[in-house]
Motif scaffolding. Structure first.
Motif, PDB file in Angstrom:
ATOM      1  N   ARG A  11      30.947  66.102   9.646  1.00  0.00           N
ATOM      2  CA  ARG A  11      29.995  65.614  10.524  1.00  0.00           C
ATOM      3  C   ARG A  11      30.176  63.814  10.528  1.00  0.00           C
ATOM      4  N   PHE A  12      30.496  63.375   9.415  1.00  0.00           N
ATOM      5  CA  PHE A  12      30.550  61.769   9.445  1.00  0.00           C
ATOM      6  C   PHE A  12      31.722  61.676  10.163  1.00  0.00           C
ATOM      7  N   LEU A  13      32.895  62.223  10.222  1.00  0.00           N
ATOM      8  CA  LEU A  13      33.953  62.020  11.157  1.00  0.00           C
ATOM      9  C   LEU A  13      33.814  62.167  12.650  1.00  0.00           C
ATOM     10  N   GLU A  14      33.115  63.465  12.828  1.00  0.00           N
ATOM     11  CA  GLU A  14      32.745  63.602  14.142  1.00  0.00           C
ATOM     12  C   GLU A  14      31.934  62.646  14.704  1.00  0.00           C
ATOM     13  N   ASP A  15      30.816  62.020  14.022  1.00  0.00           N
ATOM     14  CA  ASP A  15      29.932  61.007  14.718  1.00  0.00           C
ATOM     15  C   ASP A  15      30.626  59.773  14.678  1.00  0.00           C
ATOM     16  N   ARG A  16      31.497  59.324  13.682  1.00  0.00           N
ATOM     17  CA  ARG A  16      32.257  58.271  13.772  1.00  0.00           C
ATOM     18  C   ARG A  16      33.338  58.200  14.751  1.00  0.00           C
ATOM     19  N   PHE A  17      33.874  59.484  15.224  1.00  0.00           N
ATOM     20  CA  PHE A  17      34.754  59.506  16.577  1.00  0.00           C
ATOM     21  C   PHE A  17      33.907  59.394  17.522  1.00  0.00           C
ATOM     22  N   ALA A  18      32.681  60.040  17.924  1.00  0.00           N
ATOM     23  CA  ALA A  18      31.832  59.974  19.094  1.00  0.00           C
ATOM     24  C   ALA A  18      31.608  58.455  19.233  1.00  0.00           C
ATOM     25  N   CYS A  19      31.210  57.628  18.160  1.00  0.00           N
ATOM     26  CA  CYS A  19      30.621  56.373  18.331  1.00  0.00           C
ATOM     27  C   CYS A  19      31.912  55.529  18.835  1.00  0.00           C
ATOM     28  N   ALA A  20      33.031  55.800  18.358  1.00  0.00           N
ATOM     29  CA  ALA A  20      34.234  54.975  18.796  1.00  0.00           C
ATOM     30  C   ALA A  20      34.525  55.385  20.170  1.00  0.00           C
ATOM     31  N   VAL A 145      25.747  53.122  30.434  1.00  0.00           N
ATOM     32  CA  VAL A 145      26.968  53.310  29.655  1.00  0.00           C
ATOM     33  C   VAL A 145      26.782  52.134  28.438  1.00  0.00           C
ATOM     34  N   CYS A 146      26.120  51.062  28.739  1.00  0.00           N
ATOM     35  CA  CYS A 146      25.874  50.395  27.533  1.00  0.00           C
ATOM     36  C   CYS A 146      24.693  50.849  26.734  1.00  0.00           C
ATOM     37  N   ARG A 147      23.696  51.567  27.396  1.00  0.00           N
ATOM     38  CA  ARG A 147      22.705  52.050  26.511  1.00  0.00           C
ATOM     39  C   ARG A 147      23.155  53.182  25.903  1.00  0.00           C
ATOM     40  N   ASP A 148      24.073  54.093  26.384  1.00  0.00           N
ATOM     41  CA  ASP A 148      24.478  55.162  25.952  1.00  0.00           C
ATOM     42  C   ASP A 148      25.210  55.024  24.333  1.00  0.00           C
ATOM     43  N   CYS A 149      25.907  53.996  24.673  1.00  0.00           N
ATOM     44  CA  CYS A 149      26.757  53.361  23.403  1.00  0.00           C
ATOM     45  C   CYS A 149      25.861  52.912  22.379  1.00  0.00           C
ATOM     46  N   ALA A 150      24.733  52.212  22.864  1.00  0.00           N
ATOM     47  CA  ALA A 150      23.758  51.678  21.568  1.00  0.00           C
ATOM     48  C   ALA A 150      23.044  53.049  21.126  1.00  0.00           C
ATOM     49  N   ARG A 151      22.969  54.055  21.818  1.00  0.00           N
ATOM     50  CA  ARG A 151      22.211  55.257  21.436  1.00  0.00           C
ATOM     51  C   ARG A 151      23.253  55.849  20.366  1.00  0.00           C
ATOM     52  N   VAL A 152      24.178  56.056  20.544  1.00  0.00           N
ATOM     53  CA  VAL A 152      25.289  56.635  19.563  1.00  0.00           C
ATOM     54  C   VAL A 152      25.476  55.919  18.615  1.00  0.00           C
ATOM     55  N   CYS A 153      25.633  54.381  18.723  1.00  0.00           N
ATOM     56  CA  CYS A 153      25.512  53.663  17.400  1.00  0.00           C
ATOM     57  C   CYS A 153      24.613  53.742  16.372  1.00  0.00           C
ATOM     58  N   SER A 154      23.250  53.979  17.109  1.00  0.00           N
ATOM     59  CA  SER A 154      22.050  54.244  16.319  1.00  0.00           C
ATOM     60  C   SER A 154      22.155  55.600  15.605  1.00  0.00           C
ATOM     61  N   GLU A 155      22.753  56.647  16.181  1.00  0.00           N
ATOM     62  CA  GLU A 155      22.756  57.816  15.553  1.00  0.00           C
ATOM     63  C   GLU A 155      23.986  57.731  14.587  1.00  0.00           C
ATOM     64  N   PHE A 156      24.916  56.998  14.349  1.00  0.00           N
ATOM     65  CA  PHE A 156      25.846  56.842  13.530  1.00  0.00           C
ATOM     66  C   PHE A 156      25.319  56.067  12.316  1.00  0.00           C
ATOM     67  N   LEU A 157      24.698  55.081  12.764  1.00  0.00           N
ATOM     68  CA  LEU A 157      24.076  54.277  11.507  1.00  0.00           C
ATOM     69  C   LEU A 157      22.902  55.165  10.830  1.00  0.00           C
ATOM     70  N   ASP A 158      22.241  56.102  11.526  1.00  0.00           N
ATOM     71  CA  ASP A 158      21.325  57.095  10.896  1.00  0.00           C
ATOM     72  C   ASP A 158      22.087  57.880   9.734  1.00  0.00           C
ATOM     73  N   LEU A 159      23.254  58.222  10.097  1.00  0.00           N
ATOM     74  CA  LEU A 159      24.122  58.903   9.096  1.00  0.00           C
ATOM     75  C   LEU A 159      24.640  58.074   8.200  1.00  0.00           C
ATOM     76  N   LEU A 160      24.887  56.797   8.376  1.00  0.00           N
ATOM     77  CA  LEU A 160      25.318  55.932   7.317  1.00  0.00           C
ATOM     78  C   LEU A 160      24.263  55.473   6.133  1.00  0.00           C
ATOM     79  N   ARG A 161      22.874  55.485   6.542  1.00  0.00           N
ATOM     80  CA  ARG A 161      21.935  55.281   5.652  1.00  0.00           C
ATOM     81  C   ARG A 161      21.389  56.109   4.448  1.00  0.00           C
TER      82      ARG A 161
END
Length: 161
Positions: A11-20, A145-161
């Motif tokens: 999941r971490f790797l998938e979310d990391r790739f989605a964020c990238a 597209v900018c807001r989508d990127c921010a949303r995906v970044c937030s999702e990845f950050l939730d995983l890092l917490r």
């Protein structure tokens, strides 16, 4: 490694790739938006150009960090992704202001909490100047597209917490 640990790693790797991937898409959209703004044009076009270039650079750096630098610490990764998210939201707000010529600002929707005091002043000045059709075309899509990127970044950050 247990099954649960393996699932968490996947999941971490998938979310990391989605964020990238979201960062790559945002960098492209912002670079395009910046290229359409007139370098010597009115204040609103200059602001769109500056924010677009900044967002493209931050997103590109974030993508490279997530895609290539496997050994970066979690704190470095978190800080970069948080910065990316913030810049994406600010840039989306600026693109929206450019698209509507400040009409949303007049209703209190444009220069919102995502923009700092300097950017709010720049956005206000830019909105007063008006927008040429070349910059206006596609601004809504770029902001999305900018807001989508921010949303995906937030999702990845939730995983890092």
């Amino acid at each position: 490694m247990s099954v649960t640990e393996l699932q968490e790693l996947v999941r971490f790797l998938e979310d990391r790739f989605a964020c990238a991937q979201a960062c790559t898409e945002c960098a492209r959209a912002c670079a395009l938006r910046a290229s359409l703004a007139d370098l010597d044009g009115p204040a609103d076009q200059q602001l769109i150009r500056r924010k677009g270039i900044l967002c493209a650079e931050v997103c590109d750096t974030t993508c490279r960090l997530l895609a290539e630098q496997v050994t970066e610490s979690e704190d470095v990764m978190r800080t970069q992704v948080e910065w990316c998210r913030a810049v994406c939201l600010e840039t989306a707000d600026v693109f929206d202001l450019g698209r509507d010529g400040g009409r949303d600002r007049d209703r209190g929707l444009g220069a919102g909490p995502g923009l700092g005091p300097e950017a709010q002043v720049e956005a206000h000045v830019g909105a007063e100047a008006g927008v040429e059709a070349g910059v206006e075309a596609g601004a809504e899509e770029s902001a999305r597209v900018c807001r989508d990127c921010a949303r995906v970044c937030s999702e990845f950050l939730d995983l890092l917490r």
